[in-house]
Design a protein around this motif. Structure first.
Motif, PDB file in Angstrom:
ATOM      1  N   LEU A 124      35.477  -1.325  40.591  1.00 18.47           N
ATOM      2  CA  LEU A 124      34.075  -1.032  40.955  1.00 18.47           C
ATOM      3  C   LEU A 124      33.427  -2.414  40.437  1.00 18.47           C
ATOM      4  CD1 LEU A 124      31.875   0.839  41.505  1.00 18.47           C
ATOM      5  CD2 LEU A 124      31.448   1.506  39.227  1.00 18.47           C
ATOM      6  N   SER A 125      32.664  -3.127  41.423  1.00 18.94           N
ATOM      7  CA  SER A 125      32.143  -4.016  41.200  1.00 18.94           C
ATOM      8  C   SER A 125      30.969  -3.986  39.938  1.00 18.94           C
ATOM      9  CB  SER A 125      31.228  -4.711  42.555  1.00 18.94           C
ATOM     10  OG  SER A 125      30.526  -5.800  42.140  1.00 18.94           O
ATOM     11  N   THR A 153      33.580  -4.008  45.634  1.00 18.41           N
ATOM     12  CA  THR A 153      34.106  -2.779  45.033  1.00 18.41           C
ATOM     13  C   THR A 153      35.505  -2.858  45.738  1.00 18.41           C
ATOM     14  OG1 THR A 153      32.047  -1.761  44.489  1.00 18.41           O
ATOM     15  CG2 THR A 153      34.014  -0.217  44.824  1.00 18.41           C
ATOM     16  N   TRP A 155      38.065  -1.539  47.347  1.00 20.50           N
ATOM     17  CA  TRP A 155      38.646  -0.064  48.280  1.00 20.50           C
ATOM     18  C   TRP A 155      40.289  -0.199  48.155  1.00 20.50           C
ATOM     19  CZ3 TRP A 155      36.057   4.233  50.449  1.00 20.50           C
ATOM     20  CH2 TRP A 155      34.633   4.069  50.205  1.00 20.50           C
ATOM     21  N   PHE A 188      41.644   2.827  42.760  1.00 19.36           N
ATOM     22  CA  PHE A 188      40.465   3.228  43.464  1.00 19.36           C
ATOM     23  C   PHE A 188      40.838   4.866  43.780  1.00 19.36           C
ATOM     24  CE2 PHE A 188      37.979   4.445  46.880  1.00 19.36           C
ATOM     25  CZ  PHE A 188      36.804   3.832  46.999  1.00 19.36           C
ATOM     26  N   ASN A 245      34.172   4.382  34.939  1.00 24.06           N
ATOM     27  CA  ASN A 245      33.676   3.512  35.777  1.00 24.06           C
ATOM     28  C   ASN A 245      33.251   2.081  35.297  1.00 24.06           C
ATOM     29  OD1 ASN A 245      34.697   5.302  37.791  1.00 24.06           O
ATOM     30  ND2 ASN A 245      32.582   5.844  38.421  1.00 24.06           N
ATOM     31  N   TYR A 296      37.880   3.678  39.373  1.00 26.20           N
ATOM     32  CA  TYR A 296      36.843   4.198  40.023  1.00 26.20           C
ATOM     33  C   TYR A 296      37.214   5.458  40.286  1.00 26.20           C
ATOM     34  CZ  TYR A 296      32.599   4.108  42.913  1.00 26.20           C
ATOM     35  OH  TYR A 296      31.073   4.217  43.506  1.00 26.20           O
ATOM     36  N   SER A 323      29.919  -1.389  47.815  1.00 28.68           N
ATOM     37  CA  SER A 323      30.394  -2.638  48.014  1.00 28.68           C
ATOM     38  C   SER A 323      29.174  -3.540  48.220  1.00 28.68           C
ATOM     39  CB  SER A 323      30.948  -2.671  49.638  1.00 28.68           C
ATOM     40  OG  SER A 323      32.089  -3.448  49.628  1.00 28.68           O
TER      41      SER A 323
END
Lengths: 498, 498
Positions: free
Chosen positions: A46-47, A85, A87, A92, A447, A453, B124
C-alpha cells in the motif's frame, strides 16, 4: 529567422514511430518491467505517500523540448513507483485482486501494436471475428446454453467494465418496455437488486433515467448468507405492480463485492420470468469459478436469464479492462444502441452478414479487445485455468483454517470462493462498537506496515475484514506471512499498546 | 487416480507470471511488433477477407492443454494479420487516423505492467495524481482558461471515448436541472446539436433518458461550411421554450467527422448562456490543432462553455483509448456519479483532500490511463507535437493542390485541417446521381487495390470522398502515390472500363 529555421530543421526530423528506435526502447522497457516484477516484494504494497505528493516532484507544464527515455524512466522509478499501490504484489489481499499473466501482457502488446479501431466489421475484420470466437469459447468453458452463443441464437461482446454491461442491457430492456408502454411511462419503471448488489447498479439505473424512487435495494441477512431471497423479491415486485409500477430489470449477483454472496439464480429468475423482468447476472468475480465442474451449480438456472457478465480481469488473468457480456437477444441491444452515419456505411454491414460491435456498446471506437483473453485461453489451456482457480481457493481455505484455529478470531460469513471475511472478536461479551474499533485499529496497523494490504466491509451491521486471495504472484508463504502479521497486530492491540 | 494425480502435479507448476519467462517472451513480442511495423506496407491496407473467414481457421473451443507461444505467434501471422485493416499503414487515409508513437507504446506497457485499478486515490495515488497533472499540462498547451484546470477551479479526467465524455456531462447537466424542476419533468428537457454532430450524441441523449422528440439536429448548409448557425440555434431554442420545453445541453463540435467543420463556439455559447444551457465542445479530432498558436482562434469563447473533450488518440499519438475531458464544475459530475460503498471507504477520501476518479466516470475500475499521454508529452515536447500537427496539415495541403490542379476533380468543402473532401466531377453538366455513381465506383476501385484506404461521406446531399492525412507513418511519398492511384482509377473509370 535563424532560430525559426533551426526549429524547422529539428522538427522535420520528428518521427514518432521509427521501427528500430521502437525495438530498442521497447526492449529496454521489457527489462524494466521484468525487473519490477522480480523485485515487487521490496515495495510497500500500500503506497505510503501523502495526498499531493507528486505535484512537487513534477514541473508545472509539459516540456517544450523532448526529454530522453532514460530521464523519463528515472522519474518513473523515483516518483511514480513510490506512489503506486502495488496490485500485483503477492501481499495484496484487498478488494478483489486484478489478475495478470505473461500471455495477457503479450496480447495487450499486440492489441496496442495494431491500434485497430473495430467499430464495425470492415474496419478490422479479425478484431470482430476473434471476439465472437473467444466469447463462444469462454461460454463453452462455462457450459452456458447455446442461447448465449453465436453458434446458437445469442452472442457475446467484451465491454470494459461491469458498469457498461449493466448499462447496455438495462437500456435494451428499457427501450423494449418503452416501445410498448410509451416514453411518458418511464417514471413507472422499477429495477431490482439486493442491498449487496454492486453500488454501480444504482448509479447506472439513475443514469438510464430510472426514477430513484423505483430503484429497489432489497435487504439481505446472515440467514441467507447475504444473498437475495426470492420470497422477498416476489413480495417487493408484487407490491410495486399493485402500486402501478412496471417491473423492468433484476440484477442478480454471483459473488457480491462485500462477502462473495451468491444470489440463487433459478428461483429468482422464476419470479422475474413471471413478471417479464429482464434478468441480468453480474458474475464479475465469482463467475470464473464456474469453469470448474464443482462450482458450475452456482449457474443453475442460467438458461432462464437474459444476460450475464463476468470480468476475466478479476480471476482469469487478463489484466484490466475485460468484462465479458453475453446476451440471449443481441437484436435488443442493437436496436437500442445502433447508429448508422453515412461515413461508416459499407457493403458488409448493409448486407447484414456481419456483427458491428459499435451497436453493442456505448461508444463508437473500440480496441482489439479479445487478443488478451485469446492468448490467456491458449497459453494456459482450460486445464491450467481450472487449477489456478482451485489453487486460489486452496490458499483461502488455508487462511480460513488459520483464522478458525485461533479462538480470538472468527470467520463471519461462510467462505465460498477465495475470499475470507473474518474479524478479531476476543471478548464476545463486549459491545459491538468495541469489537469494531479493535478491527479498525488492527486493519490500520496491518496496512501501515506496507507488508500486507487488506480492506474491510460492513454487512448486516457487522464490521469485518476481507482477505481476498488471488493476486497472481501470491503463494502459500505469503498467506502464511500475512496471518503471522495479523496475529502480531492482534497481540500488540490486545496488550493495549495500539 | 493416477491421471488425477498427474494432473495435480502438472497444475501445481502453473505460474501465469514468471518474471524470467515474461522477459523472454516479451522480448520476442517486441521483435515481432518491430518487424510488423517495418513491413507494414507489404500488407493490403484494407483487409481483403470475407465475412466469417476466421471461423474455419480456429477450433470450436479453447484447448484443454496449454499451447506454446510460438504456435500462437504463427497463428497471428497466418490468420489474424490477413484479417486486419491496418490502421497504422502509411496508406491509411480513412475515417480519422488513430495515431501512435513509441513513447505511447511504452506508456501503455507500463500501464499494463502495474495493472493498478485507480478507482480512488488510495488504490493508486500516482495514477490519480499523474492524471491530474497531465490534464493540467495539456490544458496549458491548449491555453484553456484556469477555470478548466485543477490549478484553477476546474479539472480534467481521461475517459475512454467521446461517448463517455458526452454521457457524463449530459448526466451532470440533467441532474442539475432535475434538482430544480423535478424528475417528473424529464420529458421536457431538450438537447441540441447540428446534423453534423457525431451520431453518438443522439445515441447518448436517448440513453440518458432525453425524449427522442426533444433531440434537435439543427440543419447545416454549405453556406456556413456545415457549421452550426447561432441564429438557427436561437430560433430553435426559443421555439422550444415557447412550446414549454426546457433547453438543457448543447454539443458543439470542433472538427466534425464528415468534413471537419468547426461550430463557432463564442456566438453559440452566447445563445446557450442566455438560456442556462450546458455547453459541451466535442473537439475529438481538431482540438489537438489548438496547441499551435495559428489554430487556437478556433477555441475563441471556450471560457464560456461548461465542458470540453478532445481525443489525443486521434491526433496526439497516444494509441486508443484516450479522451480528455475538462469540466468547469467537477462537483456537478461528482454529484451525479458518486458512489460510496463501505468497502471503498478510506481516510483520504473521507477527508476530502483527494480526487476519487470513480466519481467522474461511468464505472468503478479504471486503468493508469495518463501514462501514455505523459510519455508522449515528455518524449516529444510541445515543439515536436506542434510540428507533427503542422506536418500533417502540410501534406493535406499538398493533396489539396494536387486535386485542384486536375480539372476533372474538385475540392467540395474548404479544407481547414488535415482532411480533404473532394470528388471526381468531370462533367459538371451531368446530373448528380451520375457523379455520385462515378465516385462510388472510384472509391471501390481504389480500396480494392489494397494500396490505399479512403472513406466517403454525404453532406448537403453531395457524395464526396474523404482523404484524411495523419496516420503516423505517412510521408509525402505516400500522399503522392495515393494521388497517382486515384488518378489512375479515374482514368480507367472515365474510359468506361470499370
Amino acid at each position: 529567422m535563424g532560430s525559426l529555421e533551426s526549429n524547422w530543421a529539428e522538427s522535420c526530423q520528428f518521427k514518432p514511430l521509427d521501427a528500430e528506435e521502437f525495438r530498442k526502447q521497447a526492449h529496454q522497457m521489457v527489462d524494466f518491467i521484468a525487473d519490477y516484477y522480480k523485485t515487487i516484494e521490496s515495495y510497500p504494497v500500500l503506497s505510503q505517500v501523502r495526498p499531493g505528493y507528486l505535484h512537487s516532484c513534477l514541473p508545472e507544464s509539459a516540456p517544450y523540448r523532448p526529454e530522453s527515455f532514460d530521464t523519463i524512466l528515472r522519474d518513473i522509478q523515483k516518483h511514480i513507483i513510490p506512489g503506486m499501490t502495488h496490485w500485483l504484489s503477492p501481499n495484496f489481499f484487498a478488494f478483489f485482486p486484478a489478475t495478470v499473466s505473461t500471455a495477457a501482457f503479450l496480447g495487450e502488446m499486440l492489441c496496442t501494436c495494431f491500434n485497430a479501431v473495430g467499430f464495425n466489421w470492415l474496419a478490422s475484420p479479425a478484431a470482430t471475428e476473434l471476439e465472437m470466437i473467444v466469447m463462444d469459447w469462454l461460454a463453452n468453458m462455462l457450459k452456458l446454453p447455446k442461447t448465449f452463443m453465436f453458434s446458437g441464437t445469442g452472442g457475446g461482446v467484451i465491454q470494459n467494465t461491469t458498469a457498461e454491461s449493466i448499462l447496455v442491457t438495462l437500456i435494451a430492456a428499457r427501450d423494449q418496455a418503452l416501445d410498448i408502454i410509451g416514453v411518458e411511462n418511464t417514471h413507472r419503471l422499477a429495477v431490482y437488486g439486493s442491498d449487496q448488489t454492486h453500488s454501480t447498479f444504482i448509479k447506472i439505473s439513475k443514469l438510464a433515467g430510472i426514477s430513484p424512487r423505483n430503484i429497489r435495494s432489497i435487504p439481505t441477512t446472515i440467514d441467507t448468507d447475504f444473498s437475495l431471497s426470492p420470497i422477498l423479491l416476489r413480495e417487493v415486485v408484487e407490491a410495486d405492480v399493485a402500486a402501478g409500477l412496471i417491473p423492468l430489470y433484476l440484477c442478480a449477483t454471483m459473488g457480491t463485492t462485500s462477502t462473495a454472496a451468491v444470489d440463487p439464480i433459478e428461483p429468482l429468475a422464476e419470479v422475474a420470468n413471471e413478471h417479464g423482468i429482464w434478468v441480468h447476472v453480474d458474475a464479475a468475480y465469482a463467475g470464473s469459478a464456474c469453469i470448474c465442474p464443482e462450482f458450475r451449480h452456482y449457474f443453475n438456472g442460467i438458461e432462464r436469464v437474459d444476460s450475464l457478465s463476468l470480468s476475466p480481469h478479476k480471476w482469469l488473468l487478463t489484466y484490466l479492462d475485460c468484462c465479458c457480456l453475453w446476451v440471449k437477444n443481441p437484436s435488443s441491444l442493437v436496436k437500442a444502441l445502433n447508429t448508422n452515419p453515412e461515413y461508416l456505411r459499407n457493403k458488409p454491414s448493409e448486407s447484414d452478414s456481419v456483427v458491428d460491435y459499435k451497436d453493442w456498446q456505448l461508444g463508437t471506437g473500440r480496441r482489439f479487445k479479445s487478443l488478451r483473453l485469446w492468448l490467456v485461453l491458449r497459453s494456459s489451456g482450460v486445464m491450467n485455468l481450472q487449477s489456478h482457480i482451485r489453487s486460489d481457493i486452496r490458499l483461502a481455505k488455508m487462511f480460513e483454517r488459520l483464522v478458525k484455529s485461533d479462538p480470538r478470531f472468527e470467520v463471519v460469513v461462510p467462505r465460498k470462493f477465495a475470499m475470507v471475511c473474518f474479524r478479531l472478536n476476543p471478548y464476545s461479551q463486549f459491545y459491538s462498537g468495541y469489537t469494531e474499533m479493535l478491527n479498525r485499529k488492527l486493519l490500520e496497523w496491518v496496512n501501515s506496515t506496507g507488508r500486507v494490504y487488506m480492506t474491510h466491509t460492513i454487512v448486516g451491521g457487522v464490521y469485518m475484514l476481507r482477505f481476498a486471495v488471488g493476486a497472481t504472484l501470491t503463494e502459500e508463504c505469503h498467506v502464511a506471512a500475512a496471518w503471522e502479521l495479523i496475529m502480531a497486530g492482534a497481540e500488540v492491540l490486545l496488550k493495549g499498546d495500539l
